[in-house]
Design an enzyme around this catalytic site. Structure first.
Site, short mmCIF file in Angstrom:
data_model
loop_
_atom_site.label_atom_id
_atom_site.label_comp_id
_atom_site.label_asym_id
_atom_site.label_seq_id
_atom_site.Cartn_x
_atom_site.Cartn_y
_atom_site.Cartn_z
N ASP A 8 0.88 -1.30 0.18
CA ASP A 8 0.01 0.04 -0.04
C ASP A 8 0.65 1.15 0.05
O ASP A 8 0.61 2.27 1.03
CB ASP A 8 -0.97 0.10 1.19
CG ASP A 8 -2.09 -1.08 1.37
OD1 ASP A 8 -1.94 -2.02 0.23
OD2 ASP A 8 -2.72 -1.40 1.84
N ASP A 48 -4.42 -0.73 -1.76
CA ASP A 48 -5.95 -0.56 -1.16
C ASP A 48 -6.75 0.05 -2.24
O ASP A 48 -6.45 0.94 -2.78
CB ASP A 48 -5.73 0.22 0.22
CG ASP A 48 -6.72 -0.08 1.09
OD1 ASP A 48 -7.12 -1.22 1.39
OD2 ASP A 48 -7.16 1.13 1.94
N HIS A 50 -10.75 0.50 -2.66
CA HIS A 50 -12.17 0.56 -2.11
C HIS A 50 -13.35 1.35 -3.10
O HIS A 50 -13.10 2.29 -3.69
CB HIS A 50 -12.06 1.47 -0.73
CG HIS A 50 -11.18 0.88 0.27
ND1 HIS A 50 -11.27 -0.57 0.97
CD2 HIS A 50 -10.36 1.46 1.19
CE1 HIS A 50 -10.40 -0.60 1.53
NE2 HIS A 50 -9.88 0.67 1.99
N HIS A 83 -10.98 6.79 1.96
CA HIS A 83 -9.48 6.57 1.47
C HIS A 83 -9.39 5.66 0.23
O HIS A 83 -10.17 4.79 0.18
CB HIS A 83 -8.53 6.21 2.49
CG HIS A 83 -8.81 5.07 2.92
ND1 HIS A 83 -9.62 4.75 4.05
CD2 HIS A 83 -8.16 3.86 2.80
CE1 HIS A 83 -9.69 3.40 4.26
NE2 HIS A 83 -8.63 2.73 3.67
N LYS A 108 -6.86 -5.09 -3.01
CA LYS A 108 -7.67 -5.67 -1.93
C LYS A 108 -8.62 -4.39 -1.51
O LYS A 108 -8.40 -3.24 -1.89
CB LYS A 108 -6.68 -6.11 -0.76
CG LYS A 108 -5.77 -4.83 -0.36
CD LYS A 108 -4.67 -5.31 0.81
CE LYS A 108 -3.85 -4.22 1.33
NZ LYS A 108 -4.85 -3.24 1.99
N CYS A 153 -1.95 -2.76 7.55
CA CYS A 153 -1.89 -3.52 6.60
C CYS A 153 -0.57 -4.13 6.41
O CYS A 153 -0.61 -5.47 5.93
CB CYS A 153 -2.10 -2.82 5.23
SG CYS A 153 -3.83 -2.43 5.29
#
Ligand code: VGL
Ligand code: ZN
Length: 208
Positions: A8, A48, A50, A83, A108, A153
C-alpha cells in the site's frame, strides 16, 4: 526465489493523502533502493482499492467520526476517513515509486462488506485475494515485506504470509515501513516477532 512485497505505498497513505501515515512518503526512496539492489527476483505491490461506499468508511455510518470504533459485519471495526477510492488519485501508487519494476499488483478491499488489511485475505478470513497461490506458483522461498501502515496492513500481511506460506522465510523491513500509531507499531513488532517473522533493516536486505 526472493520476493519483495510492497504494501500500500499509495498517495492516500502519504502526506496530503486521505489517510496519511506520518512520514509515509519517506519510505518511497527506501523501497526504490531495495528494488534497485537487484536482490529480488520478483516485486509485488498491494493496492488498497475501495469502492466509494466501503463499509470501513466513517462516512457510511451515520453520526460516526473517523478513527472511532464501529462495527462492520457484526465485528469491531476502526472507522476510517474515505481513502483509496478506486480510480481516484488517492488510490494511485506514490508518484516517485518505481512502478515499472512491479511484476504483479494485488488489489484488496474491494468488497464493501468487509475490510481487508492483509494482502492475502479479508479480515474475516473468508475470502482469499489469490496472492498466496500466486507466490506459491512462483516458488517464492523468501518474502520481504515493507510499506504502509506497519500497524495495520503491513502487520496483517506479514502475519498472514507466515500462516499461509509454509516453508517460506518471512521478513519485515522496519525502516522501509511507517505506522499510524506508535503504540500500534510497537505492538506490531511484538506480534510479528512472536509469529516467527524476522525484523530486519533495508541495509540487511541490500547487503545479502
Ligand atoms: C490501511 C487502514 C485502512 C493500510 C488500509 O494500508 O494500512 N489501513 N486501510
Ligand atoms: Zn483501506
Amino acid at each position: 526465489m526472493k520476493c519483495l512485497l510492497l504494501v500500500d505505498i499509495q498517495v492516500g497513505f502519504c502526506t496530503g493523502g486521505h489517510l496519511a501515515v506520518p512520514g509515509g512518503e519517506e519510505i518511497v526512496s527506501v523501497a526504490n533502493r531495495l528494488i534497485a539492489s537487484g536482490g529480488y527476483d520478483l516485486i509485488v505491490a498491494s493496492q488498497d482499492w475501495h469502492p466509494a461506499d466501503h463499509g470501513s468508511f466513517a462516512s457510511q455510518h451515520p453520526g460516526a467520526q473517523p478513527f472511532e470504533m464501529g462495527t462492520l459485519g457484526g465485528k469491531p471495526q476502526m472507522l476510517w476517513p474515505d481513502h483509496c477510492v478506486q480510480g481516484t488519485p488517492d488510490a494511485e501508487f506514490h508518484p516517485d515509486l518505481n512502478v515499472s519494476a512491479i511484476d504483479h499488483v494485488q488489489r484488496k478491499g474491494l468488497d464493501r462488506t468487509v475490510d481487508s488489511y492483509s494482502a492475502f485475505r479479508d479480515n474475516d478470513q473468508a475470502a482469499l485475494t489469490g496472492l498466496s497461490d500466486y507466490l506459491s506458483a512462483k516458488a517464492v522461498t523468501t518474502l520481504d515485506i515493507c510499506g504502509l501502515a506497519t500497524d495495520y496492513c503491513v502487520k496483517a500481511s506479514a502475519i498472514d504470509a507466515r500462516a499461509m506460506l509454509d516453508g517460506v522465510a518471512i521478513r519485515f523491513i522496519s525502516d522501509a515501513s511507517r505506522g499510524i500509531d506508535p503504540a500500534g507499531v510497537a505492538q506490531a513488532h511484538r506480534e510479528m516477532q512472536a509469529a516467527g517473522i524476522e525484523i530486519v533493516t533495508a541495509a540487511d536486505c541490500i547487503d545479502n
